[in-house]
Design a protein around this motif. Structure first.
Motif, PDB file in Angstrom:
ATOM      1  N   ALA A   1       0.828  -1.205   0.000  1.00 42.37           N
ATOM      2  CA  ALA A   1       0.000   0.000   0.000  1.00 42.37           C
ATOM      3  C   ALA A   1       0.864   1.258   0.000  1.00 42.37           C
ATOM      4  N   ARG A   2       1.954   1.217   0.738  1.00 39.36           N
ATOM      5  CA  ARG A   2       2.864   2.367   0.759  1.00 39.36           C
ATOM      6  C   ARG A   2       3.475   2.603  -0.620  1.00 39.36           C
ATOM      7  N   HIS A   3       3.874   1.520  -1.301  1.00 34.34           N
ATOM      8  CA  HIS A   3       4.436   1.660  -2.643  1.00 34.34           C
ATOM      9  C   HIS A   3       3.384   2.213  -3.621  1.00 34.34           C
ATOM     10  N   ALA A   4       2.143   1.750  -3.470  1.00 32.85           N
ATOM     11  CA  ALA A   4       1.075   2.235  -4.353  1.00 32.85           C
ATOM     12  C   ALA A   4       0.854   3.735  -4.169  1.00 32.85           C
ATOM     13  N   ILE A   5       0.945   4.205  -2.936  1.00 34.58           N
ATOM     14  CA  ILE A   5       0.797   5.641  -2.667  1.00 34.58           C
ATOM     15  C   ILE A   5       1.934   6.422  -3.325  1.00 34.58           C
ATOM     16  N   HIS A   6       3.145   5.899  -3.268  1.00 33.95           N
ATOM     17  CA  HIS A   6       4.290   6.576  -3.888  1.00 33.95           C
ATOM     18  C   HIS A   6       4.126   6.662  -5.402  1.00 33.95           C
ATOM     19  N   VAL A   7       3.641   5.570  -6.016  1.00 43.12           N
ATOM     20  CA  VAL A   7       3.436   5.577  -7.468  1.00 43.12           C
ATOM     21  C   VAL A   7       2.379   6.615  -7.850  1.00 43.12           C
ATOM     22  N   SER A   8       1.298   6.694  -7.092  1.00 39.28           N
ATOM     23  CA  SER A   8       0.263   7.695  -7.369  1.00 39.28           C
ATOM     24  C   SER A   8       0.816   9.112  -7.202  1.00 39.28           C
ATOM     25  N   GLU A   9       1.680   9.271  -6.209  1.00 35.56           N
ATOM     26  CA  GLU A   9       2.271  10.597  -5.997  1.00 35.56           C
ATOM     27  C   GLU A   9       3.116  11.023  -7.195  1.00 35.56           C
ATOM     28  N   THR A  10       3.946  10.123  -7.704  1.00 33.91           N
ATOM     29  CA  THR A  10       4.781  10.469  -8.858  1.00 33.91           C
ATOM     30  C   THR A  10       3.928  10.734 -10.098  1.00 33.91           C
ATOM     31  N   LEU A  11       2.825  10.031 -10.236  1.00 33.46           N
ATOM     32  CA  LEU A  11       1.925  10.279 -11.367  1.00 33.46           C
ATOM     33  C   LEU A  11       1.276  11.654 -11.257  1.00 33.46           C
ATOM     34  N   ASP A  12       0.885  12.038 -10.044  1.00 34.37           N
ATOM     35  CA  ASP A  12       0.309  13.372  -9.850  1.00 34.37           C
ATOM     36  C   ASP A  12       1.309  14.458 -10.239  1.00 34.37           C
ATOM     37  N   VAL A  13       2.565  14.271  -9.813  1.00 35.77           N
ATOM     38  CA  VAL A  13       3.595  15.257 -10.156  1.00 35.77           C
ATOM     39  C   VAL A  13       3.821  15.290 -11.667  1.00 35.77           C
ATOM     40  N   ALA A  14       3.826  14.128 -12.310  1.00 37.20           N
ATOM     41  CA  ALA A  14       4.030  14.076 -13.756  1.00 37.20           C
ATOM     42  C   ALA A  14       2.916  14.807 -14.500  1.00 37.20           C
ATOM     43  N   VAL A  15       1.665  14.584 -14.079  1.00 33.71           N
ATOM     44  CA  VAL A  15       0.537  15.259 -14.734  1.00 33.71           C
ATOM     45  C   VAL A  15       0.638  16.773 -14.550  1.00 33.71           C
ATOM     46  N   GLN A  16       0.960  17.214 -13.352  1.00 30.28           N
ATOM     47  CA  GLN A  16       1.101  18.653 -13.116  1.00 30.28           C
ATOM     48  C   GLN A  16       2.220  19.253 -13.970  1.00 30.28           C
ATOM     49  N   THR A  17       3.323  18.536 -14.078  1.00 25.51           N
ATOM     50  CA  THR A  17       4.442  19.034 -14.883  1.00 25.51           C
ATOM     51  C   THR A  17       4.053  19.147 -16.354  1.00 25.51           C
ATOM     52  N   ILE A  18       3.362  18.142 -16.878  1.00 25.26           N
ATOM     53  CA  ILE A  18       2.948  18.184 -18.284  1.00 25.26           C
ATOM     54  C   ILE A  18       1.939  19.309 -18.515  1.00 25.26           C
ATOM     55  N   GLU A  19       1.064  19.540 -17.550  1.00 23.32           N
ATOM     56  CA  GLU A  19       0.119  20.653 -17.677  1.00 23.32           C
ATOM     57  C   GLU A  19       0.854  21.982 -17.785  1.00 23.32           C
ATOM     58  N   ARG A  20       1.931  22.137 -17.003  1.00 24.78           N
ATOM     59  CA  ARG A  20       2.726  23.367 -17.110  1.00 24.78           C
ATOM     60  C   ARG A  20       3.412  23.459 -18.476  1.00 24.78           C
ATOM     61  N   MET A  21       3.877  22.335 -18.979  1.00 25.34           N
ATOM     62  CA  MET A  21       4.476  22.322 -20.317  1.00 25.34           C
ATOM     63  C   MET A  21       3.474  22.784 -21.375  1.00 25.34           C
ATOM     64  N   LEU A  22       2.277  22.217 -21.313  1.00 18.40           N
ATOM     65  CA  LEU A  22       1.253  22.574 -22.295  1.00 18.40           C
ATOM     66  C   LEU A  22       0.887  24.047 -22.190  1.00 18.40           C
ATOM     67  N   SER A  23       0.780  24.546 -20.954  1.00 21.78           N
ATOM     68  CA  SER A  23       0.436  25.956 -20.789  1.00 21.78           C
ATOM     69  C   SER A  23       1.507  26.857 -21.391  1.00 21.78           C
ATOM     70  N   ARG A  24       2.771  26.541 -21.118  1.00 19.83           N
ATOM     71  CA  ARG A  24       3.866  27.348 -21.665  1.00 19.83           C
ATOM     72  C   ARG A  24       3.950  27.218 -23.182  1.00 19.83           C
ATOM     73  N   HIS A  25       3.774  25.997 -23.685  1.00 16.19           N
ATOM     74  CA  HIS A  25       3.836  25.781 -25.131  1.00 16.19           C
ATOM     75  C   HIS A  25       2.702  26.505 -25.846  1.00 16.19           C
ATOM     76  N   LYS A  26       1.543  26.549 -25.221  1.00 17.56           N
ATOM     77  CA  LYS A  26       0.408  27.261 -25.822  1.00 17.56           C
ATOM     78  C   LYS A  26       0.693  28.745 -25.938  1.00 17.56           C
ATOM     79  N   GLU A  27       1.350  29.305 -24.921  1.00 17.45           N
ATOM     80  CA  GLU A  27       1.704  30.718 -24.990  1.00 17.45           C
ATOM     81  C   GLU A  27       2.674  30.997 -26.136  1.00 17.45           C
ATOM     82  N   LEU A  28       3.636  30.096 -26.343  1.00 16.17           N
ATOM     83  CA  LEU A  28       4.591  30.273 -27.428  1.00 16.17           C
ATOM     84  C   LEU A  28       3.947  30.074 -28.798  1.00 16.17           C
ATOM     85  N   MET A  29       2.848  29.327 -28.844  1.00 12.48           N
ATOM     86  CA  MET A  29       2.188  29.053 -30.129  1.00 12.48           C
ATOM     87  C   MET A  29       1.285  30.181 -30.594  1.00 12.48           C
ATOM     88  N   ARG A  30       0.916  31.086 -29.738  1.00 14.48           N
ATOM     89  CA  ARG A  30      -0.063  32.118 -30.103  1.00 14.48           C
ATOM     90  C   ARG A  30       0.342  32.926 -31.329  1.00 14.48           C
TER      91      ARG A  30
END
Length: 277
Positions: free
Chosen positions: A109-138
């Motif tokens: 269960a502890r390992h499963a929580i860690h995996v979910s945590e890293t996935l949350d961070v990955a999704v947040q990071t990609i969202e920031r990438m998309l936001s920045r890339h969208k600004e450059l695409m305007r």
């Protein structure tokens, strides 16, 4: 990313990346730190043969990197899933639910929580990438190369978000197994306690019967013991005579009875209580 090989066997994958893009020369500098050895050859191959049409886009490297991240995260999620599935498939005959290994369940269960945590961070990071890339695409709304890269990053955002859902499902399934094991063990223990209680009740009924029989015959036994003593004389010549020494019986019997009762109360009050291990 955390990869699980067993309840107590795991290892971490770390990807520290620094990217710098030079607009005037369309050159991209990529620094990777603590990169997993199996990733390095693939990244070097992709970096060594890039598509010249995408080098003008500062984010061209990110889909390649996110592809490796997605591959490692998928392996991490399914590693947890395999452990959860193995727990679900264990036979009841092995005593899993009657004597579960809560230490292993907790570790997974502890390992499963860690995996979910890293996935949350990955999704947040990609969202920031998309936001920045969208600004450059305007300024370049019709640039196909930028649109393609943006679509690739969106794909990996959706893919990793789906892995997050699978990871959440793994956590819930594991929690369900832990609750089932605990409730089954508790139910078994409760059933055993009921059986012990019924056996105790049966023994108590037996003791009550024995006590009733003893109480029934105790008065006649007492009377027989008194009149069988030599303090009484039932001879035909003298009639029924009582010895003047009959008080000796009471002089010894009463103090002995009192001392016995006091000793019993003392032992019950000051004896060491029984502890269960």
């Amino acid at each position: 990313m955390k990869h699980l090989e067993g309840p107590a066997r795991y290892h971490w994958y770390k990807l520290n990346v620094f990217v710098r893009w030079n607009k005037s020369t369309n050159q991209t500098i990529v620094l990777l730190f603590e990169t997993p050895p199996d990733i390095v050859p693939r990244l070097l191959e992709q970096l060594g043969t890039p598509d010249s049409n995408v080098l003008q886009c500062p984010f061209w490297f990110y889909p390649l990197l996110l592809g490796e991240v997605a591959r490692l995260q998928e392996s991490a999620v399914w590693g947890i899933r395999d452990q959860v599935r193995a727990i679900e498939k264990r036979s009841w005959a092995q005593g899993l639910h009657l004597d579960p290994d809560y230490r292993d369940l907790h570790d997974i269960a502890r390992h499963a929580i860690h995996v979910s945590e890293t996935l949350d961070v990955a999704v947040q990071t990609i969202e920031r990438m998309l936001s920045r890339h969208k600004e450059l695409m305007r300024p370049l709304p019709s640039e196909n190369r930028w649109q393609a890269i943006h679509s690739d990053i969106q794909f990996f955002e959706s893919f990793i978000s789906s892995l997050r859902c699978r990871s959440a499902s793994n956590e819930k399934r594991l929690l369900n197994e832990i609750q089932l094991s605990f409730n089954t063990a508790a139910q078994y223990n409760a059933s055993t306690s009921v059986k012990i209680g019924l056996a105790t009740q049966s023994d108590s009924d037996t003791m009550k019967s024995i006590a009733f029989v003893t109480l029934t015959f105790l008065p006649p036994t007492f009377v027989s013991a008194i009149f069988s003593m030599s303090f009484f004389d039932f001879s035909a010549d003298s009639g029924w005579a009582i010895s003047d020494k009959f008080w000796l019986y009471w002089a010894f019997a009463v103090p002995t009875t009192v001392l016995t009762a006091v000793a019993w109360v003392f032992l019950r009050r000051f004896r060491t209580p029984v502890t269960w291990q």
